[in-house]
Design a protein around this motif. Structure first.
Motif, PDB file in Angstrom:
ATOM      1  N   GLU A  23      -9.801   3.845   1.943  1.00 38.14           N
ATOM      2  CA  GLU A  23      -9.419   4.655   0.794  1.00 38.14           C
ATOM      3  C   GLU A  23     -10.009   6.068   0.847  1.00 38.14           C
ATOM      4  O   GLU A  23      -9.379   7.030   0.426  1.00 38.14           O
ATOM      5  N   ALA A  30      -5.726   1.416  -5.662  1.00 36.45           N
ATOM      6  CA  ALA A  30      -4.911   0.689  -4.715  1.00 36.45           C
ATOM      7  C   ALA A  30      -5.405  -0.674  -4.403  1.00 36.45           C
ATOM      8  O   ALA A  30      -6.555  -0.898  -4.177  1.00 36.45           O
ATOM      9  N   TYR A  54     -13.062   4.959  -5.705  1.00 36.29           N
ATOM     10  CA  TYR A  54     -12.267   5.907  -4.907  1.00 36.29           C
ATOM     11  C   TYR A  54     -13.020   7.218  -4.702  1.00 36.29           C
ATOM     12  O   TYR A  54     -13.038   7.781  -3.610  1.00 36.29           O
ATOM     13  N   HIS A  98      -1.797  10.475   0.360  1.00 38.77           N
ATOM     14  CA  HIS A  98      -2.726   9.343   0.466  1.00 38.77           C
ATOM     15  C   HIS A  98      -1.989   8.102   1.004  1.00 38.77           C
ATOM     16  O   HIS A  98      -2.437   7.469   1.969  1.00 38.77           O
ATOM     17  N   GLU A  99      -0.859   7.767   0.400  1.00 39.23           N
ATOM     18  CA  GLU A  99      -0.136   6.564   0.829  1.00 39.23           C
ATOM     19  C   GLU A  99       0.424   6.716   2.237  1.00 39.23           C
ATOM     20  O   GLU A  99       0.441   5.769   3.013  1.00 39.23           O
ATOM     21  N   MET A 129      -3.105  -0.772  -1.259  1.00 40.14           N
ATOM     22  CA  MET A 129      -3.565   0.503  -0.740  1.00 40.14           C
ATOM     23  C   MET A 129      -2.965   1.574  -1.589  1.00 40.14           C
ATOM     24  O   MET A 129      -1.993   2.184  -1.230  1.00 40.14           O
ATOM     25  N   SER A 130      -3.449   1.691  -2.737  1.00 41.83           N
ATOM     26  CA  SER A 130      -2.883   2.732  -3.509  1.00 41.83           C
ATOM     27  C   SER A 130      -3.981   3.559  -4.023  1.00 41.83           C
ATOM     28  O   SER A 130      -5.068   3.499  -3.562  1.00 41.83           O
ATOM     29  N   ASP A 131      -3.687   4.170  -5.039  1.00 39.69           N
ATOM     30  CA  ASP A 131      -4.489   5.259  -5.403  1.00 39.69           C
ATOM     31  C   ASP A 131      -4.800   5.221  -6.858  1.00 39.69           C
ATOM     32  O   ASP A 131      -3.985   4.804  -7.628  1.00 39.69           O
ATOM     33  N   HIS A 152      -2.104   5.824   4.718  1.00 37.52           N
ATOM     34  CA  HIS A 152      -2.170   4.368   4.907  1.00 37.52           C
ATOM     35  C   HIS A 152      -1.090   3.904   5.886  1.00 37.52           C
ATOM     36  O   HIS A 152      -1.342   3.062   6.748  1.00 37.52           O
TER      37      HIS A 152
HETATM   38 ZN    ZN Z   1      -5.030   3.774  -1.050  1.00 35.49          ZN
END
Ligand code: ZN
Length: 410
Positions: A299, A8, A351, A278-279, A1-3, A282
């Motif tokens: 996302e 992610a 994204y 963003h994180e 789960m990243s960006d 999550h």
């Molecule tokens: Zn993410």
């Protein structure tokens, strides 16, 4: 789960899998030193074969107790002389952390060790005071050598993943809503940005989460990769990610935001805020344990929250997707899970497509409905969730989104 840029991965339960070249090299040297020490210092009462489980357990208890009471000498008395310098650094790092508990639990004997050594599997468990609701644990291997009348730790497993305390001197910053630990220079800055992001995230997700976060900011990419877990993608494309440090005894583990050194520092101040917000979204929505909600919602919602404070135009923030749209390549469907894999050549666009979908829902229906859709899609099918929350079929929603892409980016 990243960006993206950022990008992610869908986090998976982290597992030990990395081969540590450095650790392997260290073990070879230690094995040689251990053998030499064994020959020279071997006392009258030499052990017969490997240590028993009781002896190992007692040794591990002494190590945990020494950490708990801050007794550096007692901790170093559990290791061979060659290991005192590196284990002293580990001890100092552990004492910098707000640990409720740190201990190594015997998990079994390892492979056959070189003569004079024993190999023991242990689960290293710990909990961060005031932040972790449950203990986390990872398996490691300890090499034990009979030295100076007792079994002592003489090395670690060649394939063990490094932990945050295996790096350089740690900085630990406790903010209003964050705990950041690492040897990267940005520890205080990350804490400040996470603290500022919390109310932004809560304004969208509601107050039904801990409203705190733990971030790890290692200086070495190898440590970041290990902390990111077995599904960790190419961290040169990812500035930060949300993951779960594995639990013990079936526990839920603990949420961690892992900041990728190098990649994070290449971002502008606005980019750093976007990524961390963003994180944190999550974390608030427990996305790292979510296996049902469609990735474009996970996302896209995180990017919607991430961009809320950023004064960036859509055409600027979605430049790659805009190039596609202007070239007549308007995507025909919302991005699927494969589009978010680390090897996807349209990762960045995935994204951006997701962000614009969620941005459109928030604008046309409101953030409460967007959140309601997110939660509903985690319990039922995507099309049923769209129909019950927006009153739209999947095809009708997709058509609206494609029109939105052309209007915003064309
Ligand atoms: Zn993410």
């Amino acid at each position: 789960m990243s960006d993206p840029g950022r990008g992610a991965p869908r986090p998976a339960p982290p597992a030990s899998r990395r081969t540590g070249a450095l650790a392997a090299g260290l073990c070879v040297v230690l094995a040689l030193l251990g053998a030499a020490a064994f020959a020279v210092l071997r006392p009258g009462a030499a052990p017969s074969g490997a240590p028993g489980e009781d002896a190992v357990g007692a040794l591990l208890e002494r190590r945990a107790a020494a950490v708990a009471r801050g007794d550096r000498a007692a901790f170093l008395d559990t290791v061979t002389p060659a290991l005192r310098a590196p284990e002293g650094r580990v001890f100092d790092n552990l004492r910098r952390m707000p640990l409720d508990a740190w201990r190594e639990r015997f998990a079994g004997f390892g492979d056959v060790a070189p003569s004079g050594e024993a190999s023991v599997r242990v689960t290293v468990r710990h909990r961060l005071r005031g932040f972790d609701r449950a203990e986390t644990g990872r398996e490691r291997t300890l090499r034990l050598t009979w030295h100076d009348g007792g079994w002592r730790v003489s090395g670690s497993g060649a394939g063990d993943d490094p932990e945050i305390w295996d790096g350089g001197p740690l900085r630990v910053v406790t903010g209003a809503a964050s705990l950041v630990i690492g040897d990267a220079p940005e520890v205080a800055e990350i804490s400040r940005r996470l603290d500022a992001a919390e109310p932004v995230v809560t304004s969208v997700t509601g107050r039904g989460w801990a409203r705190t976060s733990v971030a790890l900011a290692p200086a070495r990419p190898a440590v970041a990769r290990a902390l990111a877990g077995s599904s960790s993608p190419d961290l040169t494309r990812i500035a930060a990610l949300a993951t779960v440090a594995p639990g013990v005894d079936g526990g839920r583990g603990a949420d961690r935001v892992v900041v990728s050194p190098g990649t994070f520092t290449r971002l502008t101040a606005t980019g750093r805020d976007v990524v961390l917000t963003h994180e944190l979204t999550h974390v608030a929505l427990d996305a790292a344990r979510d296996t049902r909600t469609p990735m474009w919602l996970i996302e896209g919602l995180a990017d919607h929250v991430g961009y809320k404070r950023a004064n960036l135009g859509v055409r600027e923030a979605a430049a790659e997707l805009r190039a596609d749209v202007r070239a007549g390549r308007v995507p025909s469907a919302l991005p699927d899970a494969a589009a978010f894999s680390a090897s996807s050549d349209r990762l960045t666009q995935a994204y951006q497509e997701s962000w614009l979908a969620c941005r459109m829902i928030a604008r046309d229906h409101g953030e409460k409905i967007l959140l309601h859709l997110y939660r509903t899609a985690g319990r039922t099918s995507e099309s049923a969730a769209l129909r019950s929350t927006l009153g739209l079929s999947l095809s009708r929603f997709t058509a609206q989104w494609r029109t939105e892409l052309r209007r915003e980016l064309g």
